[in-house]
Design a protein around this motif. Structure first.
Motif, PDB file in Angstrom:
ATOM      1  N   VAL A  49      84.006  14.962 105.955  1.00 19.49           N
ATOM      2  CA  VAL A  49      82.704  15.080 106.625  1.00 19.49           C
ATOM      3  C   VAL A  49      81.771  13.966 106.153  1.00 19.49           C
ATOM      4  CG1 VAL A  49      80.618  16.516 106.827  1.00 19.49           C
ATOM      5  CG2 VAL A  49      82.891  17.564 106.994  1.00 19.49           C
ATOM      6  N   LEU A  50      81.735  13.745 104.851  1.00 19.46           N
ATOM      7  CA  LEU A  50      80.832  12.738 104.292  1.00 19.46           C
ATOM      8  C   LEU A  50      81.239  11.323 104.701  1.00 19.46           C
ATOM      9  CD1 LEU A  50      80.386  14.401 100.810  1.00 19.46           C
ATOM     10  CD2 LEU A  50      78.764  14.406 102.735  1.00 19.46           C
ATOM     11  N   GLU A  51      82.524  11.060 104.775  1.00 18.09           N
ATOM     12  CA  GLU A  51      82.970   9.739 105.229  1.00 18.09           C
ATOM     13  C   GLU A  51      82.613   9.505 106.692  1.00 18.09           C
ATOM     14  OE1 GLU A  51      87.127   9.374 104.227  1.00 18.09           O
ATOM     15  OE2 GLU A  51      86.645   8.768 102.163  1.00 18.09           O
ATOM     16  N   ARG A  52      82.710  10.538 107.525  1.00 15.64           N
ATOM     17  CA  ARG A  52      82.280  10.397 108.928  1.00 15.64           C
ATOM     18  C   ARG A  52      80.780  10.142 109.001  1.00 15.64           C
ATOM     19  NH1 ARG A  52      83.121  15.120 112.355  1.00 15.64           N
ATOM     20  NH2 ARG A  52      83.564  16.267 110.476  1.00 15.64           N
ATOM     21  N   HIS A  53      80.038  10.877 108.188  1.00  9.72           N
ATOM     22  CA  HIS A  53      78.579  10.731 108.190  1.00  9.72           C
ATOM     23  C   HIS A  53      78.148   9.326 107.766  1.00  9.72           C
ATOM     24  CE1 HIS A  53      74.375  11.597 107.745  1.00  9.72           C
ATOM     25  NE2 HIS A  53      74.425  11.305 106.462  1.00  9.72           N
ATOM     26  N   TYR A  54      78.784   8.792 106.742  1.00 12.12           N
ATOM     27  CA  TYR A  54      78.406   7.480 106.213  1.00 12.12           C
ATOM     28  C   TYR A  54      79.325   6.359 106.690  1.00 12.12           C
ATOM     29  CZ  TYR A  54      75.066   9.804 103.166  1.00 12.12           C
ATOM     30  OH  TYR A  54      73.999  10.524 102.687  1.00 12.12           O
ATOM     31  N   LEU A 101      73.872  15.519 113.852  1.00 14.78           N
ATOM     32  CA  LEU A 101      73.768  16.954 114.144  1.00 14.78           C
ATOM     33  C   LEU A 101      75.118  17.519 114.563  1.00 14.78           C
ATOM     34  CD1 LEU A 101      70.313  16.968 115.935  1.00 14.78           C
ATOM     35  CD2 LEU A 101      70.869  18.178 113.800  1.00 14.78           C
ATOM     36  N   GLU A 102      75.887  16.738 115.300  1.00 12.63           N
ATOM     37  CA  GLU A 102      77.226  17.177 115.696  1.00 12.63           C
ATOM     38  C   GLU A 102      78.129  17.292 114.465  1.00 12.63           C
ATOM     39  OE1 GLU A 102      80.268  18.643 117.836  1.00 12.63           O
ATOM     40  OE2 GLU A 102      78.236  18.341 118.585  1.00 12.63           O
ATOM     41  N   ILE A 103      78.063  16.334 113.551  1.00 14.75           N
ATOM     42  CA  ILE A 103      78.899  16.366 112.345  1.00 14.75           C
ATOM     43  C   ILE A 103      78.589  17.605 111.506  1.00 14.75           C
ATOM     44  CG2 ILE A 103      79.301  15.254 110.095  1.00 14.75           C
ATOM     45  CD1 ILE A 103      79.000  12.533 111.583  1.00 14.75           C
TER      46      ILE A 103
END
Length: 154
Positions: A44-49, A127-129
């Motif tokens: 999740v964090l890798e997708r976010h950043y 918001l989707e993530i």
């Protein structure tokens, strides 16, 4: 009404600032439409950043954000993105103006308490993530006391 994401980072949670920070947004007049506390996984964090994946600080950032609980907040309001970013203050907390979240509570560039979406596109993706489209629709009973409904929300 615009929607945006704010993350209360592990340092904010560990320092017991969740209530104080959330109240800043609510007191301003933003509407809370989603709230989630979790130790988010690396995926999740890798997708976010993802935009920072090639930068030298990427791994440290992902590790820091996964080091403890994070509170994800979905907020709604007129110009919510600009309003939240103004309330947060400069990224480097030592340079953030007094009266902002980072200016009042922070001293670090890296451990700077909060993240906020920087554009409508980023907000939609973030918001989707973190919420997968699962935010709440509701009306504040004091809406007409927070906005000039006839002028600003027409």
């Amino acid at each position: 009404m615009e929607r945006t994401l704010v993350l209360l980072k592990p340092d904010a949670v560990q320092r017991g600032l969740v209530g104080a920070i959330v109240s800043r947004f609510e007191n301003k007049g933003l509407k809370l439409v989603g709230l989630r506390m979790e130790v988010f996984g690396r995926d999740v964090l890798e997708r976010h950043y993802a935009a920072h994946a090639q930068r030298p600080f990427f791994n440290n950032l992902v590790e820091f954000m996964g080091s403890g609980p994070v509170v994800a907040i979905a907020l709604a309001g007129k110009d919510a993105i600009a309003v939240t970013r103004g309330l947060m203050g400069a990224t480097n907390a030592r340079e953030a103006a007094p009266g902002t979240i980072r200016g009042d509570y922070g001293m670090s560039f890296s451990n700077n308490l909060v993240h906020g979406s920087d554009s409508a596109e980023a907000a939609a993706t973030e918001l989707e993530i973190f919420f997968g489209g699962q935010t709440i629709e509701w009306e504040r009973s004091d809406l007409e006391w927070r906005y000039s409904v006839k002028e600003e929300l027409a």
